[in-house]
Design a protein around this motif. Structure first.
Motif, PDB file in Angstrom:
ATOM      1  N   HIS A 166       0.826  -1.207   0.000  1.00 17.63           N
ATOM      2  CA  HIS A 166       0.000   0.000   0.000  1.00 17.63           C
ATOM      3  C   HIS A 166       0.861   1.259   0.000  1.00 17.63           C
ATOM      4  O   HIS A 166       0.522   2.243  -0.675  1.00 17.63           O
ATOM      5  CB  HIS A 166      -0.923  -0.006   1.217  1.00 17.63           C
ATOM      6  N   LEU A 167       1.954   1.232   0.724  1.00 12.19           N
ATOM      7  CA  LEU A 167       2.845   2.395   0.742  1.00 12.19           C
ATOM      8  C   LEU A 167       3.458   2.640  -0.636  1.00 12.19           C
ATOM      9  O   LEU A 167       3.811   3.780  -0.971  1.00 12.19           O
ATOM     10  CB  LEU A 167       3.950   2.209   1.790  1.00 12.19           C
ATOM     11  N   MET A 168       3.574   1.594  -1.421  1.00 11.15           N
ATOM     12  CA  MET A 168       4.131   1.742  -2.763  1.00 11.15           C
ATOM     13  C   MET A 168       3.112   2.317  -3.743  1.00 11.15           C
ATOM     14  O   MET A 168       3.488   2.960  -4.739  1.00 11.15           O
ATOM     15  CB  MET A 168       4.641   0.390  -3.281  1.00 11.15           C
ATOM     16  N   THR A 169       1.820   2.101  -3.502  1.00 16.12           N
ATOM     17  CA  THR A 169       0.808   2.511  -4.470  1.00 16.12           C
ATOM     18  C   THR A 169      -0.050   3.690  -4.026  1.00 16.12           C
ATOM     19  O   THR A 169      -0.766   4.266  -4.853  1.00 16.12           O
ATOM     20  CB  THR A 169      -0.124   1.326  -4.815  1.00 16.12           C
ATOM     21  N   LEU A 170      -0.017   4.053  -2.740  1.00 22.43           N
ATOM     22  CA  LEU A 170      -0.759   5.238  -2.304  1.00 22.43           C
ATOM     23  C   LEU A 170      -0.203   6.471  -3.001  1.00 22.43           C
ATOM     24  O   LEU A 170       1.009   6.568  -3.226  1.00 22.43           O
ATOM     25  CB  LEU A 170      -0.653   5.419  -0.788  1.00 22.43           C
ATOM     26  N   PRO A 171      -1.057   7.432  -3.353  1.00 26.75           N
ATOM     27  CA  PRO A 171      -0.555   8.660  -3.975  1.00 26.75           C
ATOM     28  C   PRO A 171       0.493   9.337  -3.098  1.00 26.75           C
ATOM     29  O   PRO A 171       0.342   9.403  -1.876  1.00 26.75           O
ATOM     30  CB  PRO A 171      -1.816   9.526  -4.100  1.00 26.75           C
ATOM     31  N   GLU A 172       1.558   9.818  -3.705  1.00 26.48           N
ATOM     32  CA  GLU A 172       2.622  10.475  -2.957  1.00 26.48           C
ATOM     33  C   GLU A 172       2.098  11.683  -2.181  1.00 26.48           C
ATOM     34  O   GLU A 172       2.621  12.015  -1.119  1.00 26.48           O
ATOM     35  CB  GLU A 172       3.747  10.900  -3.903  1.00 26.48           C
ATOM     36  N   THR A 173       1.090  12.353  -2.727  1.00 26.59           N
ATOM     37  CA  THR A 173       0.562  13.544  -2.060  1.00 26.59           C
ATOM     38  C   THR A 173      -0.387  13.206  -0.907  1.00 26.59           C
ATOM     39  O   THR A 173      -0.747  14.091  -0.130  1.00 26.59           O
ATOM     40  CB  THR A 173      -0.191  14.422  -3.074  1.00 26.59           C
ATOM     41  N   ASP A 174      -0.793  11.947  -0.795  1.00 26.23           N
ATOM     42  CA  ASP A 174      -1.706  11.556   0.284  1.00 26.23           C
ATOM     43  C   ASP A 174      -0.899  11.211   1.531  1.00 26.23           C
ATOM     44  O   ASP A 174      -0.804  10.055   1.940  1.00 26.23           O
ATOM     45  CB  ASP A 174      -2.566  10.375  -0.157  1.00 26.23           C
ATOM     46  N   GLN A 175      -0.332  12.225   2.143  1.00 28.13           N
ATOM     47  CA  GLN A 175       0.532  12.008   3.295  1.00 28.13           C
ATOM     48  C   GLN A 175      -0.242  11.529   4.518  1.00 28.13           C
ATOM     49  O   GLN A 175       0.288  10.787   5.345  1.00 28.13           O
ATOM     50  CB  GLN A 175       1.315  13.282   3.618  1.00 28.13           C
ATOM     51  N   ARG A 176      -1.483  11.922   4.645  1.00 27.97           N
ATOM     52  CA  ARG A 176      -2.259  11.509   5.817  1.00 27.97           C
ATOM     53  C   ARG A 176      -2.471   9.997   5.823  1.00 27.97           C
ATOM     54  O   ARG A 176      -2.277   9.331   6.837  1.00 27.97           O
ATOM     55  CB  ARG A 176      -3.594  12.257   5.865  1.00 27.97           C
ATOM     56  N   SER A 177      -2.855   9.444   4.681  1.00 32.34           N
ATOM     57  CA  SER A 177      -3.013   7.983   4.595  1.00 32.34           C
ATOM     58  C   SER A 177      -1.678   7.287   4.801  1.00 32.34           C
ATOM     59  O   SER A 177      -1.588   6.265   5.495  1.00 32.34           O
ATOM     60  CB  SER A 177      -3.595   7.585   3.240  1.00 32.34           C
ATOM     61  N   ARG A 178      -0.630   7.844   4.225  1.00 32.53           N
ATOM     62  CA  ARG A 178       0.687   7.224   4.314  1.00 32.53           C
ATOM     63  C   ARG A 178       1.195   7.231   5.767  1.00 32.53           C
ATOM     64  O   ARG A 178       1.840   6.272   6.210  1.00 32.53           O
ATOM     65  CB  ARG A 178       1.669   7.939   3.394  1.00 32.53           C
ATOM     66  N   GLN A 179       0.921   8.297   6.499  1.00 36.87           N
ATOM     67  CA  GLN A 179       1.345   8.355   7.903  1.00 36.87           C
ATOM     68  C   GLN A 179       0.637   7.296   8.732  1.00 36.87           C
ATOM     69  O   GLN A 179       1.245   6.642   9.591  1.00 36.87           O
ATOM     70  CB  GLN A 179       1.076   9.750   8.463  1.00 36.87           C
ATOM     71  N   ILE A 180      -0.656   7.099   8.470  1.00 37.93           N
ATOM     72  CA  ILE A 180      -1.414   6.083   9.198  1.00 37.93           C
ATOM     73  C   ILE A 180      -0.877   4.690   8.882  1.00 37.93           C
ATOM     74  O   ILE A 180      -0.626   3.878   9.786  1.00 37.93           O
ATOM     75  CB  ILE A 180      -2.914   6.179   8.844  1.00 37.93           C
ATOM     76  N   VAL A 181      -0.693   4.412   7.599  1.00 39.20           N
ATOM     77  CA  VAL A 181      -0.228   3.082   7.185  1.00 39.20           C
ATOM     78  C   VAL A 181       1.177   2.802   7.731  1.00 39.20           C
ATOM     79  O   VAL A 181       1.472   1.682   8.170  1.00 39.20           O
ATOM     80  CB  VAL A 181      -0.260   2.955   5.649  1.00 39.20           C
ATOM     81  N   SER A 182       2.037   3.808   7.741  1.00 42.59           N
ATOM     82  CA  SER A 182       3.407   3.620   8.259  1.00 42.59           C
ATOM     83  C   SER A 182       3.381   3.267   9.740  1.00 42.59           C
ATOM     84  O   SER A 182       4.113   2.375  10.188  1.00 42.59           O
ATOM     85  CB  SER A 182       4.227   4.888   8.032  1.00 42.59           C
ATOM     86  N   LYS A 183       2.552   3.953  10.504  1.00 39.97           N
ATOM     87  CA  LYS A 183       2.460   3.664  11.937  1.00 39.97           C
ATOM     88  C   LYS A 183       1.863   2.284  12.173  1.00 39.97           C
ATOM     89  O   LYS A 183       2.319   1.529  13.052  1.00 39.97           O
ATOM     90  CB  LYS A 183       1.611   4.735  12.634  1.00 39.97           C
ATOM     91  N   MET A 184       0.863   1.934  11.383  1.00 34.83           N
ATOM     92  CA  MET A 184       0.284   0.594  11.495  1.00 34.83           C
ATOM     93  C   MET A 184       1.337  -0.468  11.231  1.00 34.83           C
ATOM     94  O   MET A 184       1.418  -1.475  11.948  1.00 34.83           O
ATOM     95  CB  MET A 184      -0.878   0.448  10.510  1.00 34.83           C
ATOM     96  N   LYS A 185       2.147  -0.264  10.209  1.00 33.75           N
ATOM     97  CA  LYS A 185       3.187  -1.238   9.860  1.00 33.75           C
ATOM     98  C   LYS A 185       4.177  -1.411  11.009  1.00 33.75           C
ATOM     99  O   LYS A 185       4.590  -2.534  11.319  1.00 33.75           O
ATOM    100  CB  LYS A 185       3.907  -0.794   8.589  1.00 33.75           C
ATOM    101  N   ASP A 186       4.554  -0.311  11.656  1.00 35.15           N
ATOM    102  CA  ASP A 186       5.463  -0.395  12.807  1.00 35.15           C
ATOM    103  C   ASP A 186       4.841  -1.222  13.928  1.00 35.15           C
ATOM    104  O   ASP A 186       5.515  -2.059  14.548  1.00 35.15           O
ATOM    105  CB  ASP A 186       5.800   1.010  13.316  1.00 35.15           C
ATOM    106  N   ASP A 187       3.556  -0.985  14.191  1.00 33.12           N
ATOM    107  CA  ASP A 187       2.871  -1.718  15.261  1.00 33.12           C
ATOM    108  C   ASP A 187       2.758  -3.207  14.923  1.00 33.12           C
ATOM    109  O   ASP A 187       2.940  -4.068  15.794  1.00 33.12           O
ATOM    110  CB  ASP A 187       1.468  -1.144  15.491  1.00 33.12           C
ATOM    111  N   GLU A 188       2.454  -3.526  13.656  1.00 28.61           N
ATOM    112  CA  GLU A 188       2.311  -4.932  13.272  1.00 28.61           C
ATOM    113  C   GLU A 188       3.638  -5.667  13.411  1.00 28.61           C
ATOM    114  O   GLU A 188       3.677  -6.833  13.832  1.00 28.61           O
ATOM    115  CB  GLU A 188       1.802  -5.050  11.828  1.00 28.61           C
ATOM    116  N   ALA A 189       4.732  -4.983  13.065  1.00 28.82           N
ATOM    117  CA  ALA A 189       6.050  -5.608  13.221  1.00 28.82           C
ATOM    118  C   ALA A 189       6.331  -5.897  14.694  1.00 28.82           C
ATOM    119  O   ALA A 189       6.902  -6.937  15.040  1.00 28.82           O
ATOM    120  CB  ALA A 189       7.125  -4.701  12.636  1.00 28.82           C
TER     121      ALA A 189
END
Length: 225
Positions: A166-189
């Motif tokens: 998802h981080l590879m395909t989310l629009p680069e300008t959609d920083q809000r979605s990307r910030q959420i997904v990045s934090k989720m990924k850290d928690d899942e790890a």
């Protein structure tokens, strides 16, 4: 029902908790998850003061589809871990599962908030995903603690892969979605590592394959419905 005598007569009524209390508690939690009444224990990582760049309609639809998939993933994770914990008799393992479930609620709320911002909605099939995942969690728990925690670790490993995609395909300008997904990924790890360190064992290849196939069906469906 029991009443304890005191020097002045009788103490207030006290009630023993029975099996139905746990059932009602799980039903209440499921309703909170499915109706959007659940609340996060941590602030949304996408809470930024500056306005975000405008997205095209195509970018908004794609971002909403991915965040709906992530929302469904959190519905499933919440149900899965609650199901695993419901019949787990090993207290450390049960505590680990319930702690992970709390953080999955945070992810659920963050995804729901982002979907609303994008003018979209969660999956209409969420009740089915929840019921199926809870049942699967109960069955996984009966396989014993090492397999139970191994199931948690494998689930998180596959979720990490999805979030990477998802981080590879989310629009680069959609920083809000990307910030959420990045934090989720850290928690899942972190959840995966905790399960492995607590004694989770690798699952057989056929089981991992079935999990991937089921995940593929869920993500493909949730992107649109």
């Amino acid at each position: 029902m029991s009443v304890a005598p005191t020097l002045s007569g009788f103490a207030p009524f006290s009630r023993r908790r029975g099996p139905l209390d746990a059932l009602f508690g799980e039903v209440d939690r499921a309703l909170r998850v499915l109706t959007g009444a659940a609340t996060a224990s941590r602030p949304n990582p996408a809470e930024a003061p500056e306005p975000e760049p405008a997205l095209t309609e195509q970018e908004k639809r794609h971002a909403a589809g991915l965040m709906r998939v992530n929302h469904v993933g959190e519905v499933c994770a919440q149900a899965l871990y609650r199901g695993q914990a419901a019949v787990c008799r090993d207290e450390p393992a049960r505590k680990l599962l319930l702690e992970a479930a709390v953080e999955e609620v945070d992810h659920l709320v963050w995804c729901s908030q982002r979907l609303e911002e994008l003018g979209s909605r969660p999956s209409l099939l969420n009740p089915m995903w929840y019921a199926g995942s809870f049942t699967l969690g109960v069955l996984a728990s009966y396989a014993g603690v090492p397999r139970n925690l191994g199931f948690m670790a494998e689930t998180e490993r596959q979720v990490e892969e999805h979030l990477d995609g998802h981080l590879m395909t989310l629009p680069e300008t959609d920083q809000r979605s990307r910030q959420i997904v990045s934090k989720m990924k850290d928690d899942e790890a972190k959840h995966r590592s905790s399960a492995e360190n607590a004694g989770g064992v690798p699952l057989p290849a056929p089981v991992r394959g079935v999990m991937r196939a089921m995940s593929r069906v869920m993500t493909t469906t949730a992107y649109r419905i």
